[in-house]
Structures are given as structure tokens and as C-alpha cells.
Design a protein around this motif. Structure first.
Motif, PDB file in Angstrom:
ATOM      1  N   ALA A   1       0.820  -1.215   0.000  1.00  0.00           N
ATOM      2  CA  ALA A   1       0.000   0.000   0.000  1.00  0.00           C
ATOM      3  C   ALA A   1       0.852   1.262   0.000  1.00  0.00           C
ATOM      4  CB  ALA A   1      -0.939  -0.008   1.211  1.00  0.00           C
ATOM      5  N   GLU A   2       1.955   1.239   0.731  1.00  0.00           N
ATOM      6  CA  GLU A   2       2.806   2.434   0.823  1.00  0.00           C
ATOM      7  C   GLU A   2       3.398   2.776  -0.541  1.00  0.00           C
ATOM      8  OE1 GLU A   2       6.658   4.128   3.331  1.00  0.00           O
ATOM      9  OE2 GLU A   2       5.708   2.252   3.947  1.00  0.00           O
TER      10      GLU A   2
ATOM     11  N   THR B   1       0.687   4.025  -2.936  1.00  0.00           N
ATOM     12  CA  THR B   1       0.311   5.394  -2.593  1.00  0.00           C
ATOM     13  C   THR B   1       1.364   6.392  -3.060  1.00  0.00           C
ATOM     14  OG1 THR B   1      -0.969   4.644  -0.680  1.00  0.00           O
ATOM     15  CG2 THR B   1      -0.281   6.953  -0.684  1.00  0.00           C
TER      16      THR B   1
ATOM     17  N   ASN C   1       1.026   6.373  -7.056  1.00  0.00           N
ATOM     18  CA  ASN C   1      -0.286   6.731  -7.607  1.00  0.00           C
ATOM     19  C   ASN C   1      -0.921   7.974  -6.988  1.00  0.00           C
ATOM     20  OD1 ASN C   1      -0.095   4.524  -9.279  1.00  0.00           O
ATOM     21  ND2 ASN C   1      -1.409   3.212  -8.034  1.00  0.00           N
ATOM     22  N   THR C   2      -0.438   8.392  -5.835  1.00  0.00           N
ATOM     23  CA  THR C   2      -1.013   9.563  -5.166  1.00  0.00           C
ATOM     24  C   THR C   2       0.001  10.697  -5.040  1.00  0.00           C
ATOM     25  OG1 THR C   2      -2.446   8.087  -3.874  1.00  0.00           O
ATOM     26  CG2 THR C   2      -2.270  10.372  -3.128  1.00  0.00           C
TER      27      THR C   2
ATOM     28  N   VAL D   1      -6.760  -1.340  -2.518  1.00  0.00           N
ATOM     29  CA  VAL D   1      -5.681  -0.366  -2.323  1.00  0.00           C
ATOM     30  C   VAL D   1      -5.333   0.332  -3.637  1.00  0.00           C
ATOM     31  CG1 VAL D   1      -3.222  -0.127  -1.771  1.00  0.00           C
ATOM     32  CG2 VAL D   1      -4.703  -1.529  -0.315  1.00  0.00           C
ATOM     33  N   TYR D   2      -5.233  -0.441  -4.729  1.00  0.00           N
ATOM     34  CA  TYR D   2      -4.897   0.145  -6.026  1.00  0.00           C
ATOM     35  C   TYR D   2      -5.901   1.232  -6.403  1.00  0.00           C
ATOM     36  CZ  TYR D   2      -4.900   0.671 -11.093  1.00  0.00           C
ATOM     37  OH  TYR D   2      -4.932   1.194 -12.361  1.00  0.00           O
TER      38      TYR D   2
ATOM     39  N   LYS E   1      -8.002   2.843  -4.528  1.00  0.00           N
ATOM     40  CA  LYS E   1      -7.987   3.966  -3.578  1.00  0.00           C
ATOM     41  C   LYS E   1      -6.793   4.876  -3.845  1.00  0.00           C
ATOM     42  CE  LYS E   1      -8.280   5.236   1.302  1.00  0.00           C
ATOM     43  NZ  LYS E   1      -7.387   6.400   1.143  1.00  0.00           N
ATOM     44  N   SER E   2      -5.641   4.271  -4.141  1.00  0.00           N
ATOM     45  CA  SER E   2      -4.449   5.088  -4.394  1.00  0.00           C
ATOM     46  C   SER E   2      -4.625   5.916  -5.664  1.00  0.00           C
ATOM     47  CB  SER E   2      -3.192   4.209  -4.498  1.00  0.00           C
ATOM     48  OG  SER E   2      -3.207   3.405  -5.672  1.00  0.00           O
ATOM     49  N   LYS E   3      -5.312   5.368  -6.661  1.00  0.00           N
ATOM     50  CA  LYS E   3      -5.564   6.107  -7.903  1.00  0.00           C
ATOM     51  C   LYS E   3      -6.590   7.223  -7.673  1.00  0.00           C
ATOM     52  CE  LYS E   3      -4.179   5.403 -11.556  1.00  0.00           C
ATOM     53  NZ  LYS E   3      -3.015   6.008 -12.258  1.00  0.00           N
TER      54      LYS E   3
ATOM     55  N   ASP F   1      -7.167   8.741  -4.785  1.00  0.00           N
ATOM     56  CA  ASP F   1      -6.489   9.768  -3.993  1.00  0.00           C
ATOM     57  C   ASP F   1      -5.572  10.616  -4.881  1.00  0.00           C
ATOM     58  OD1 ASP F   1      -7.768   8.913  -1.725  1.00  0.00           O
ATOM     59  OD2 ASP F   1      -6.067   7.773  -0.926  1.00  0.00           O
TER      60      ASP F   1
END
Length: 284
Positions: free
Chosen positions: A70-71, A74, A77-78, A123-124, A126-128, A130
Motif C-alpha cells: 500500500a505504501e 500510494t 499513484n497519489t 488499495v490500487y 484507492k491510491s488512484k 487519492d
């Protein structure tokens, strides 16, 4: 026209370079050449090159691995897109950022519009999402293009995986209860170039294939054309399976079909992915 392209080694990055207009200048950088998660590096490179447009085709796209990374997802992608948007703002440059259909949860029953409620499942996604929000906050006039089920002659993708498995196995189980729109990376690249040429207004746009299908139907079309083009002697036997029968670490939306009505108003037609399959197979 000076364009800075990130993600130069990815499917979209390579297709973008293949279609880049003559007379324009491009600085295409990979993650090894520019770490978009390092704000100082981003500001330094962009200040030196002074692009008119920054196109972000860089992304962490390992949907399942993202659940345990996730880190990293993020960061790429964020944080990365936010850094690029910040650099574009400092230069007065335009910014185009590429996102995904996975920002939606798949509970819709008709194609998603740009302003529909987002609710990523993993997670993917959400990171996109964000990343989209960070870009829009930093530079509201940015263009964000959501796309889906990308394939091409480059990199790793569903089409190439199917051809590899189809040459090794007599039968394959393919998920038949997830719907989306296959999209050729070359068509996405052409769409992005048109958005630049037409100086289209900022905001979110959806760009994807012209026909919504399941992964099973996508695979079936790939094998039909592969046999027709004599790339495979025969198609494997395809068995339609459910998402439950093919569990993955990350949940996928059951329906992530995107509406392309908005981008079509700019004269950009959706990806003819069936025609593109033929083009890609012949290139391989």
C-alpha cells in the motif's frame, strides 16, 4: 509544443511515443530517469525542460500486489501525480493524468459517468482515486482521463497472457461475471494527443473501448482472431467461471463500464478494441 512524458517504458508511454506528432518535442522519462515520488527531482527536471504539457502515464498497476504494498502504491499513484501537478502549476504548464475504472465499486447497472460516486474496493483503486483528488486540488484545470482493461503490443497485459496460456494449455477457465471495456493503449495515446491539440477544458474524462464485455468474451475474441490470423493452430476450450471460483487478493468491480459520451463531445471516438486486437496480434 514541448511535452514531458512520465512512464515512458509502460504500455501507454510506449504507444504515446509511437504516435507523437512530428514537429513537437518530447522528453520521455522512465522511473529510473525521474522518480515522480521525489518532489525535488520533479521540480528540478521540469524547471530545466520547461514543458508546455506534462503527461503522467506512470503508475503502480499491480492490483493484487498493492494489497500488501500500500505504501508503494500510494507513493506512485497519489504522491507522484501531486508532485507533477505542483510542477505544472509552477511552470504554468498543462497537466494530463491517467487514472482507472477501479475508482468505482462496480455496483452500477449502466455505464459510469465522470461525476458518479466513487468507492474503490482495493488499495490500487484507492491510491488512484487519492491521486485524482490530489491533482484536482493542486491544479483544478488538470485533465484526468480514466481508462480500463488496457492492452497493447508492449508490456504485460491480458491479451498477451491469453496468447501465452492458449499456446500451452488445452483449456482455460476465464471469469465471466465481471464487465468492462477493453481499451487499446495506442488509442488512449491518440486520445491524449487530441486533448492536447484541441486544448480541451480541464476536468475528468472517461476513455475506453466501444463495447462492454466480460473477461470471458474478451478472451474468446482474442482466440478467435489469433486462429484467424494463424498465430495459434486452434483456440483452447474456454470455460466460463465466476469471480468466486477465481479468488484474488484484491476485489475487482463486477461492472466497471465507463461512459465515453463526454470525451466524444471533443471529437474523440472510443477505442475500437476488436480492430486493435488484430493490430496487436499481427505486431507480436
Amino acid at each position: 509544443m514541448k511535452v514531458l512524458l512520465t512512464g515512458s517504458n509502460g504500455q501507454l508511454g510506449k504507444c504515446f511515443q509511437d504516435r507523437f506528432p512530428k514537429g513537437w518535442q518530447i522528453n520521455a522519462v522512465s522511473s529510473a530517469e525521474l522518480d515522480i515520488t521525489d518532489k525535488d527531482s520533479v521540480l528540478s527536471v521540469t524547471a530545466e525542460y520547461k514543458p508546455d504539457v506534462i503527461v503522467n502515464a506512470a503508475a503502480y498497476t499491480a492490483v493484487d500486489k498493492a494489497e500488501n504494498e500500500a505504501e508503494l502504491a500510494t507513493l506512485v499513484n497519489t504522491i507522484g501525480p501531486a508532485n507533477l501537478a505542483s510542477a505544472a502549476k509552477a511552470l504554468g504548464a498543462r497537466f494530463i493524468h491517467v487514472s482507472t475504472d477501479y475508482v468505482f465499486d462496480g455496483t452500477a447497472t449502466s455505464p459510469y459517468l465522470e461525476n458518479d460516486i466513487t468507492n474503490p474496493l482495493g488499495v490500487y483503486g484507492k491510491s488512484k482515486l487519492d491521486g485524482e483528488l490530489a491533482v484536482a486540488e493542486m491544479l483544478p484545470q488538470s485533465i484526468i482521463v480514466r481508462t480500463a482493461w488496457v492492452f497493447s503490443e508492449y508490456g504485460n497485459n491480458f491479451l498477451k497472457t491469453m496468447l501465452r496460456l492458449g499456446s500451452d494449455r488445452p483449456s482455460l477457465g476465464i471469469v465471466a461475471d465481471q464487465y468492462g471495456c477493453p481499451t487499446y493503449a495506442g488509442d488512449i495515446a491518440s486520445a491524449l494527443i487530441t486533448l492536447i491539440e484541441k486544448n480541451v477544458m480541464g476536468g475528468i474524462y472517461h476513455y475506453c473501448g466501444d463495447k462492454s464485455v466480460t473477461w470471458y468474451q474478451f478472451a474468446d475474441e482474442i482466440f478467435r482472431q489469433a486462429v484467424l490470423l494463424k498465430k495459434l493452430p486452434q483456440a483452447p476450450l474456454l470455460k466460463a467461471i465466476t469471480t468466486e471460483e477465481y479468488p484474488t487478493p484484491a476485489a475487482r468491480p463486477a461492472y466497471s463500464t465507463l461512459s465515453t459520451e463526454k470525451i466524444q463531445q471533443s471529437g474523440i471516438q472510443p477505442s475500437d478494441w476488436q480492430k486493435a486486437i488484430s493490430h496487436v496480434i499481427q505486431k507480436l
